[in-house]
Scaffold this motif. Structure first.
Motif, short mmCIF file in Angstrom:
data_model
loop_
_atom_site.label_atom_id
_atom_site.label_comp_id
_atom_site.label_asym_id
_atom_site.label_seq_id
_atom_site.Cartn_x
_atom_site.Cartn_y
_atom_site.Cartn_z
N LYS A 137 -9.16 9.52 4.54
CA LYS A 137 -8.94 9.87 3.13
C LYS A 137 -10.22 10.35 2.46
CE LYS A 137 -5.05 7.42 3.70
NZ LYS A 137 -4.64 6.89 5.01
N GLY A 167 -3.87 1.65 -0.73
CA GLY A 167 -2.75 2.40 -1.29
C GLY A 167 -3.15 3.37 -2.38
N SER A 168 -4.08 2.96 -3.25
CA SER A 168 -4.46 3.85 -4.35
C SER A 168 -5.13 5.12 -3.83
CB SER A 168 -5.37 3.12 -5.34
OG SER A 168 -6.54 2.64 -4.71
N SER A 173 0.83 -1.21 0.00
CA SER A 173 0.00 0.00 0.00
C SER A 173 0.86 1.25 0.00
CB SER A 173 -0.93 0.00 1.22
OG SER A 173 -1.82 -1.10 1.19
N GLU A 174 1.94 1.24 0.76
CA GLU A 174 2.83 2.40 0.81
C GLU A 174 3.51 2.62 -0.54
OE1 GLU A 174 4.03 2.31 5.57
OE2 GLU A 174 5.29 1.27 4.10
N CYS A 177 1.02 8.96 -6.42
CA CYS A 177 1.40 10.37 -6.27
C CYS A 177 2.21 10.84 -7.47
CB CYS A 177 2.20 10.57 -4.99
SG CYS A 177 1.22 10.52 -3.47
N CYS A 221 0.90 3.95 -2.98
CA CYS A 221 0.65 5.35 -2.66
C CYS A 221 1.69 6.24 -3.32
CB CYS A 221 0.65 5.54 -1.14
SG CYS A 221 0.47 7.27 -0.59
N ALA A 257 -4.91 6.33 -0.80
CA ALA A 257 -3.92 7.09 -0.03
C ALA A 257 -3.14 8.03 -0.94
CB ALA A 257 -2.97 6.14 0.70
N GLY A 258 -2.78 7.54 -2.14
CA GLY A 258 -2.06 8.39 -3.09
C GLY A 258 -2.93 9.46 -3.71
N ASN A 297 -10.23 3.61 4.53
CA ASN A 297 -10.20 4.93 3.90
C ASN A 297 -11.09 5.95 4.61
OD1 ASN A 297 -8.29 4.58 1.73
ND2 ASN A 297 -9.79 3.21 0.78
N GLN A 305 -3.75 12.65 -1.71
CA GLN A 305 -2.71 13.66 -1.49
C GLN A 305 -2.99 14.93 -2.29
OE1 GLN A 305 -0.15 12.90 0.79
NE2 GLN A 305 -1.38 11.05 1.04
N GLY A 354 -0.02 7.06 4.03
CA GLY A 354 -0.16 8.31 3.29
C GLY A 354 -0.27 9.53 4.17
#
Length: 299
Positions: free
Chosen positions: A163, A104-105, A75-76, A83, A79, A107-108, A146, A111, A158
């Motif tokens: 989110k 992860g998606s 996930s990191e 980004c 992310c 989270a990115g 999320n 941003q 993230g």
């Protein structure tokens, strides 16, 4: 979708959010079905970032969650990649893998979109936590994560918690809902179109109401499309099939209407399991649906 000139594709061959193997081959199945060529035929510039690396140890449980460490690492990394794609003003198209990849998606994506909307097209609301999950499978928890609900090491990926706000979520196609998820939906006031509503008012009305729900409310809308939202007759190769789903044609209509609205700013297609499929039928369905989302028309 023509406000985007470029589509950036990234695969996440993740099958650690649950026990059944096979969905890790989803990204390859979609590429084999001609995904890149189909997007190019719609006059988009396409960049395929390939697949992020997924570590596959023996199955483990931590705090009641299956493969927690590996899901966090993937996930990191996702992310970070999303980004990068967002910074290029490109349309992120993420290929799963199981539905835990949306941790992860989103989270990115969050941003750059600080008031993000999410359409969750799925037979399951994926609103379980480690306390409510019958299985400990993280692929049944990403929407809760999320929302900032669940294990802190997942919710904090993230650095933004939550989110997405509950009023900025629309779930479409739900028909397998656990008791804990049902309570959370009511508690959070999340808008849900179950199969009952879809049967009763039709997909046209569902999407019209969805578009209206997001109008003026968000600065971007992410489509998280689980292929098990579609009936197994049309999409047999999925991680967790549930009878009585949305039809192939209804799904095309939904994505054609979303394309016309220019509402969607990112998307993921998840839970394709080629092991359970019939001659890559479900991946072919996914590629056709991506085409509709990106603006392909019959005439």
């Amino acid at each position: 979708m023509k406000k985007f000139q470029k589509v950036s594709v990234i695969g996440v061959p993740m099958d650690l959010g649950q026990k059944r193997r096979g969905v890790d081959m989803g990204p390859s199945a979609m590429r084999y079905a001609g995904l890149i060529e189909e997007i190019q035929s719609l006059d988009f510039e396409v960049e395929d970032y390939g697949d992020i690396y997924i570590n596959r140890p023996g199955s483990s449980k931590e705090d009641g969650l299956r493969n927690l460490e590996e899901v966090i690492k993937a996930s990191e990394e996702l992310c970070r990649k999303v980004c990068e794609i967002e910074a290029e003003q490109s349309f992120p198209l993420i290929l799963g893998g199981d539905h835990s990849i949306s941790i992860g998606s989103i989270a990115g994506i969050s941003q750059r979109h600080h008031n993000l909307g999410v359409i969750w097209y799925d037979a399951h609301p994926d609103l379980n936590t480690e306390e409510t999950s019958p299985s400990g499978n993280i692929h049944g928890m990403p929407l809760a994560v999320n929302l900032g609900i669940g294990h802190s090491r997942l919710t904090e990926i993230g650095g933004i918690v939550p989110k997405v706000k509950p009023e900025n979520i629309v779930i479409i196609g739900a028909r397998s809902i656990d008791e804990g998820e049902r309570e959370l939906i009511k508690e959070q006031g999340i808008k849900v179109f179950t199969m009952h509503e879809i049967d009763r008012i039709g997909m046209t009305k569902v999407i019209e109401e969805t578009i209206e729900h997001f109008a003026g409310r968000t600065d971007g809308v992410h489509l998280s499309f689980d292929l098990d939202g579609i009936d197994p007759l049309d999409a047999p190769g999925v991680g967790t099939p549930v009878l009585g789903g949305i039809s192939y044609r209804e799904s095309h209509l939904a994505l054609e209407m979303l394309a016309e609205s220019q509402l969607i700013t990112s998307a993921e297609f998840v839970e394709i399991n080629p092991i359970l499929d019939n001659k890559n039928q479900t991946a072919d369905v996914a590629v056709a649906l991506v085409s509709s989302l990106l603006g392909k028309k019959l005439l």
